[in-house]
Design an enzyme around this catalytic site. Structure first.
Site, short mmCIF file in Angstrom:
data_model
loop_
_atom_site.label_atom_id
_atom_site.label_comp_id
_atom_site.label_asym_id
_atom_site.label_seq_id
_atom_site.Cartn_x
_atom_site.Cartn_y
_atom_site.Cartn_z
CG LEU A 256 -1.79 1.17 1.71
CD1 LEU A 256 -2.64 1.75 0.42
CD2 LEU A 256 -2.71 0.95 2.78
N GLY B 99 0.05 8.84 -1.77
CA GLY B 99 0.58 10.05 -2.68
C GLY B 99 1.14 9.79 -3.98
CB CYS B 100 0.38 6.80 -6.22
SG CYS B 100 1.17 5.79 -4.89
CB ILE C 69 8.89 9.54 -4.78
CG1 ILE C 69 10.08 10.47 -5.11
CG2 ILE C 69 9.38 8.20 -4.09
CD1 ILE C 69 10.65 11.03 -3.75
N GLY C 70 5.73 8.45 -5.45
CA GLY C 70 4.81 7.63 -5.10
C GLY C 70 4.58 6.99 -6.32
CB SER D 243 13.65 14.20 3.73
OG SER D 243 14.57 15.11 3.11
CE1 TYR E 251 8.86 18.07 2.78
CE2 TYR E 251 11.26 18.43 3.40
CZ TYR E 251 10.34 17.58 2.60
OH TYR E 251 10.78 16.38 1.99
P1 NAD Z 1 5.43 15.37 -5.10
O1 NAD Z 1 5.00 16.75 -4.85
O2 NAD Z 1 5.73 15.09 -6.59
O3 NAD Z 1 4.44 14.40 -4.72
C1 NAD Z 1 3.61 14.14 -3.53
C2 NAD Z 1 2.54 13.26 -3.71
O4 NAD Z 1 1.84 13.23 -2.26
C3 NAD Z 1 1.41 13.86 -4.58
O5 NAD Z 1 0.92 12.91 -5.40
C4 NAD Z 1 0.41 14.40 -3.88
O6 NAD Z 1 -0.74 14.56 -4.26
C5 NAD Z 1 0.61 13.65 -2.48
N1 NAD Z 1 -0.43 14.03 -1.49
C6 NAD Z 1 -0.06 15.41 -0.79
N2 NAD Z 1 -0.84 15.72 0.17
C7 NAD Z 1 -1.57 14.32 0.23
C8 NAD Z 1 -2.61 13.98 1.06
N3 NAD Z 1 -3.39 14.69 2.11
N4 NAD Z 1 -3.02 12.65 0.84
C9 NAD Z 1 -2.71 11.98 -0.07
N5 NAD Z 1 -1.58 12.44 -0.84
C10 NAD Z 1 -1.12 13.55 -0.71
O7 NAD Z 1 6.60 15.06 -4.31
P2 NAD Z 1 7.63 14.01 -4.16
O8 NAD Z 1 8.96 14.41 -4.59
O9 NAD Z 1 7.43 12.84 -5.03
O10 NAD Z 1 7.53 13.58 -2.68
C11 NAD Z 1 7.25 12.22 -2.24
C12 NAD Z 1 7.73 12.20 -0.79
O11 NAD Z 1 9.17 12.09 -0.72
C13 NAD Z 1 7.39 13.43 0.06
O12 NAD Z 1 7.06 12.80 1.42
C14 NAD Z 1 8.55 14.16 0.16
O13 NAD Z 1 8.65 14.89 1.49
C15 NAD Z 1 9.67 13.17 0.24
N6 NAD Z 1 10.95 13.34 -0.33
C16 NAD Z 1 11.15 14.08 -1.60
C17 NAD Z 1 12.20 14.52 -2.01
C18 NAD Z 1 12.63 15.24 -3.24
O14 NAD Z 1 13.61 15.67 -3.46
N7 NAD Z 1 11.62 15.32 -4.12
C19 NAD Z 1 13.44 14.33 -1.18
C20 NAD Z 1 13.39 13.86 0.16
C21 NAD Z 1 12.12 13.24 0.37
#
Ligand code: NAD
Length: 295
Positions: free
Chosen positions: A12, A15-16, A20-21, A149, A162
């Site tokens: 499961l 956030g897909c 990343i999801g 992170s 954050y």
């Molecule tokens: P992104 O913004 O592309 O994707 C985030 C996803 O979370 C989106 O699909 C969004 O719709 C979803 N989301 C937001 N609020 C939500 C909610 N209330 N319920 C369900 N889904 C929700 O960001 P990403 O870069 O793919 O980040 C994914 C994870 O990785 C996050 O937790 C982020 O903090 C972490 N992260 C990202 C990076 C980076 O550099 N991109 C680095 C370290 C950690």
């Protein structure tokens, strides 16, 4: 359409809709050995499911199932967990991925901005974790991957709200992990640096550019100069200059899921491993403080 193998791991992911999801869900669901059944969940199916559906093609409803789940809404979590248990009888792996970035500068942010980021990045993961734990305990089997992170252990002079939410997630995870291991449930925090998704690419194509642009949100000129200098003069103190491809991260997560025993912390690049080594052997925290201040 072939039915998934009986022994598939049921996964499961939150956030897909993108980032990343989405990449992790597709990567696992496309596994040539069909080892996974992936429930790729997203906050708003009505507006966001088409992209993932199109990319999924013939694995849709075979090894990839798209469902609506908002990590801030308990009833959507309960509905999906119940559906998976009814259909599959178990949840082997939870990937707590949903997250939102900081919006503005910590001194001028309204308190609501702090609550919002905690609500998704911290309380969202707590809700999800609590929802699956009873079923994992029953099977005496489970993996929980918290997408934290580098910001989960390393303060950065920007995005304090954050970063605080990721520290909270790490504290929660570190506290629940030891007793859960007694139930064969392995909790890990995943600590990526920059991953090339929209969350980051909106600011720039490499970490230094991204930080320079992001620092533009700081209202006071003096402080903006100080922070911009801290963030751009030595990229190594932040996360190095590497920008990880989400596919590489997906492969790393697959390795964690498949390893017989998982570590508690995973840094996803050499630069972050180096930061972690510095942090965790320095009880006073002065080494990292001095590293920031030398600039
Ligand atoms: P992104 O913004 O592309 O994707 C985030 C996803 O979370 C989106 O699909 C969004 O719709 C979803 N989301 C937001 N609020 C939500 C909610 N209330 N319920 C369900 N889904 C929700 O960001 P990403 O870069 O793919 O980040 C994914 C994870 O990785 C996050 O937790 C982020 O903090 C972490 N992260 C990202 C990076 C980076 O550099 N991109 C680095 C370290 C950690």
């Amino acid at each position: 359409m072939a039915s998934p193998v009986a022994s598939s791991l049921v996964i499961l992911i939150t956030g897909c809709a993108q980032g990343i999801g989405k990449e992790v869900a597709l990567f696992l669901a496309r596994d040539p050995q069909r080892r996974f059944k992936v429930y790729a969940t997203m906050r708003n199916m009505a507006t966001r499911q088409e992209e993932l559906k199109t990319e999924a093609g013939n694995i849709l409803n075979d090894t990839l199932f798209i469902r609506e789940l908002d990590v801030t809404k308990q009833e959507t979590i309960d509905n999906i967990v119940k559906e998976i248990i009814d259909m599959q009888g178990k949840i082997d792996v939870l990937v707590n991925n949903a997250g939102i970035p900081f919006k503005s500068w910590w001194e001028t942010d309204p308190m609501e901005a702090y609550y919002e980021v905690m609500e998704v990045n911290y309380f969202g993961c707590v809700r999800m974790t609590r929802a699956v734990i009873p079923y994992m305990k029953e099977k005496r089997n489970g993996r929980i991957l918290q997408i934290s992170s580098v910001s989960g252990f390393h303060g950065i002079p920007l995005g304090a709200s954050y970063i605080a939410s990721k520290f909270a997630l790490e504290g929660f995870s570190e506290s629940i992990a030891p007793p859960l291991r007694k139930f064969n449930i392995w909790v890990s925090v995943i600590q990526p640096g920059y991953v090339a998704t929209d969350m980051i690419k909106q600011f720039g194509d490499n970490p230094t550019d991204a930080f320079a642009k992001a620092a533009g949100i700081i209202p006071g000129e003096e402080e903006r100069k100080i922070v911009t200098n801290m963030l751009t003069s030595d990229p190594e103190i932040v996360v190095g200059n590497d920008m990880l491809d989400p596919q590489d991260l997906a492969k790393q997560l697959q390795d964690v899921i498949l390893s017989p025993k998982s570590d508690f912390r995973y840094q996803t690049s050499k630069a972050i491993k180096r930061l972690a080594r510095e942090k965790f052997v320095d009880p006073t925290g002065n080494a990292i403080m001095n590293a920031w201040l030398k600039q």
